[in-house]
Design an enzyme around this catalytic site. Structure first.
Site, PDB file in Angstrom:
ATOM      1  N   SER A  34       0.798  -1.232   0.000  1.00 24.13           N
ATOM      2  CA  SER A  34       0.000   0.000   0.000  1.00 24.13           C
ATOM      3  C   SER A  34       0.829   1.278   0.000  1.00 24.13           C
ATOM      4  CB  SER A  34      -0.946   0.011   1.199  1.00 24.13           C
ATOM      5  OG  SER A  34      -2.033  -0.830   0.927  1.00 24.13           O
ATOM      6  N   LYS A  75       0.311   3.346  -3.047  1.00 22.31           N
ATOM      7  CA  LYS A  75      -0.851   4.234  -3.224  1.00 22.31           C
ATOM      8  C   LYS A  75      -0.426   5.700  -3.260  1.00 22.31           C
ATOM      9  CE  LYS A  75      -4.002   0.903  -1.137  1.00 22.31           C
ATOM     10  NZ  LYS A  75      -4.421   0.288   0.106  1.00 22.31           N
ATOM     11  N   TYR A  94      -3.648  -2.276 -10.033  1.00 22.17           N
ATOM     12  CA  TYR A  94      -3.500  -2.171  -8.570  1.00 22.17           C
ATOM     13  C   TYR A  94      -2.592  -3.274  -8.021  1.00 22.17           C
ATOM     14  CZ  TYR A  94      -4.663  -2.411  -3.630  1.00 22.17           C
ATOM     15  OH  TYR A  94      -4.567  -2.476  -2.260  1.00 22.17           O
ATOM     16  N   TYR A 101      -4.401   4.317   8.009  1.00 21.27           N
ATOM     17  CA  TYR A 101      -5.754   3.789   8.226  1.00 21.27           C
ATOM     18  C   TYR A 101      -6.329   4.251   9.560  1.00 21.27           C
ATOM     19  CZ  TYR A 101      -3.506   0.863   4.733  1.00 21.27           C
ATOM     20  OH  TYR A 101      -2.797   0.428   3.652  1.00 21.27           O
ATOM     21  N   VAL A 131       1.213  -3.502   3.891  1.00 23.85           N
ATOM     22  CA  VAL A 131       0.890  -4.693   4.668  1.00 23.85           C
ATOM     23  C   VAL A 131       2.085  -5.666   4.795  1.00 23.85           C
ATOM     24  CG1 VAL A 131      -0.006  -6.145   2.785  1.00 23.85           C
ATOM     25  CG2 VAL A 131      -1.075  -6.259   5.036  1.00 23.85           C
TER      26      VAL A 131
HETATM   27  N1  GLN Z   1      -2.229  -6.012  -1.473  1.00 21.06           N
HETATM   28  C1  GLN Z   1      -2.867  -5.540  -0.294  1.00 21.06           C
HETATM   29  C2  GLN Z   1      -4.370  -5.521  -0.485  1.00 21.06           C
HETATM   30  O1  GLN Z   1      -4.788  -5.109  -1.525  1.00 21.06           O
HETATM   31  C3  GLN Z   1      -2.368  -4.181   0.075  1.00 21.06           C
HETATM   32  C4  GLN Z   1      -2.986  -3.679   1.351  1.00 21.06           C
HETATM   33  C5  GLN Z   1      -2.028  -2.968   2.243  1.00 21.06           C
HETATM   34  O2  GLN Z   1      -0.816  -2.918   2.030  1.00 21.06           O
HETATM   35  N2  GLN Z   1      -2.543  -2.457   3.344  1.00 21.06           N
HETATM   36  O3  GLN Z   1      -5.144  -5.889   0.369  1.00 21.06           O
END
Ligand code: GLN
Length: 318
Positions: A71, A74, A202, A254, A272
């Site tokens: 993430s 992003k 994505y 988050y 993550v």
């Molecule tokens: N690949 C993970 C997902 O889409 C990325 C989420 C994250 O890094 N928080 O759920």
């Protein structure tokens, strides 16, 4: 480096002490286990990297080991979308902020509940649904979204970065929830490209593999009013770079964004795989990596490390 403190000492020494202090907290976290490569990672891996504006690099632990940026990507997808505003006009910006919000979600990063309640408009671009909208917009304007991401990150990292093919494959095999979000948004008319195309972009960005040192280099421009200090290239104009930083601070971690603002006081974005990218305005880019996560999905020891670093060097933006 001017850190405005009495006891900042040498940054290498500070990072070493912060690493010692933070590392044991990893024992209380839990690694992500939705794909094998994350579930099987050594939970004791730890890296803390900081790159100053003049290019001086500092790192501890496993800072040369690559991990999927997940993430954290992003942020860079949002940067590409904001660049479009400069190139293709304000209409892109209006569309972007009509289709995705700028508020913390207060829900998990992959929640479907809020999306249903809020008619397919995600709260912000740092949660999965918001990132899917950003990718949907990029698909309208870029010939090659995947290539643009790799190009931007390689440019900022100062060396070629690539994709971890096994992560890419596994993300594709476990994308039911992200697919559900994309379909839900499509049902509200807030997704224009086929779900598979958006999801493909994505998943690809999540599987980009980088070291903590490369990430620390790559985020520096956001701490430098949008200009990459290595090349002198303006990636974003100052006002847009500050907006990206504002979104990182309020939404990048988050449902723990309040806790991060309270304890770290710097714009951060987690992934993550256990990484957190962090901006110290006008001073440096930082990336910490420790796979075990806290319940909101952010690296536990990573948060402890950033909080310790921030308080030792008095780095908070507040
Ligand atoms: N690949 C993970 C997902 O889409 C990325 C989420 C994250 O890094 N928080 O759920």
């Amino acid at each position: 480096m001017n850190t405005d403190t009495d006891d900042s000492g040498d940054l290498d020494q500070v990072l070493a002490e912060v690493t010692e202090h933070a590392k044991p907290s990893a024992d209380d976290g839990k690694v992500a286990d939705y794909i094998p490569s994350l579930a099987e990672v050594d939970p004791n891996l730890f890296a803390l990297a900081a790159v100053e504006m003049d290019g001086t690099e500092h790192a501890t632990g496993d800072s040369g080991v690559a991990f999927p940026i997940q993430s954290m990507s992003k942020v860079f997808a949002l940067v590409l979308a904001m660049q479009l505003t400069e190139d293709d006009g304000e209409g892109v910006s209006e569309e972007l902020w009509r289709r995705v919000g700028r508020e913390p979600s207060g829900d998990p990063f992959n929640s479907l509940v809020q999306l249903e309640r809020e008619k397919g408009v995600p709260r912000n671009p740092m949660i999965n649904a918001g990132a899917l909208i950003v990718d949907d917009i990029l698909l309208d304007h870029c010939d090659d979204v995947r290539g643009s991401m790799i190009e931007l990150l390689s440019d900022l990292a100062g060396e070629e970065v690539g994709v971890d093919e096994s992560v890419l494959q596994a993300e594709g095999d476990t994308s039911s929830r992200n697919m559900a979000m994309a379909n839900l948004m499509a049902s509200f008319g807030n997704l224009h490209h086929p779900v598979d195309d958006v999801l493909g972009a994505y998943i690809h960005q999540c599987a980009i593999s980088m070291t903590s040192l490369q990430v620390a280099r790559a985020v520096r421009f956001l701490a430098n009013d949008g200009t990459d200090p290595a090349s002198g290239r303006q990636i974003l104009p100052p006002r847009l770079a500050r907006r990206v930083a504002a979104i990182m601070l309020t939404c990048g971690t988050y449902d723990a964004a309040g806790e991060f603002a309270f304890t770290v006081g710097l714009p951060c974005k987690s992934g993550v795989a256990g990484s957190i990218a962090c901006l110290v305005p006008e001073k440096m880019g930082v990336c910490v990596w420790s796979p075990p996560l806290e319940p909101s999905g952010n690296s536990l020891a990573g948060r402890v490390a950033l909080s310790e670093l921030s308080s030792r060097l008095n780095l908070t933006v507040f």
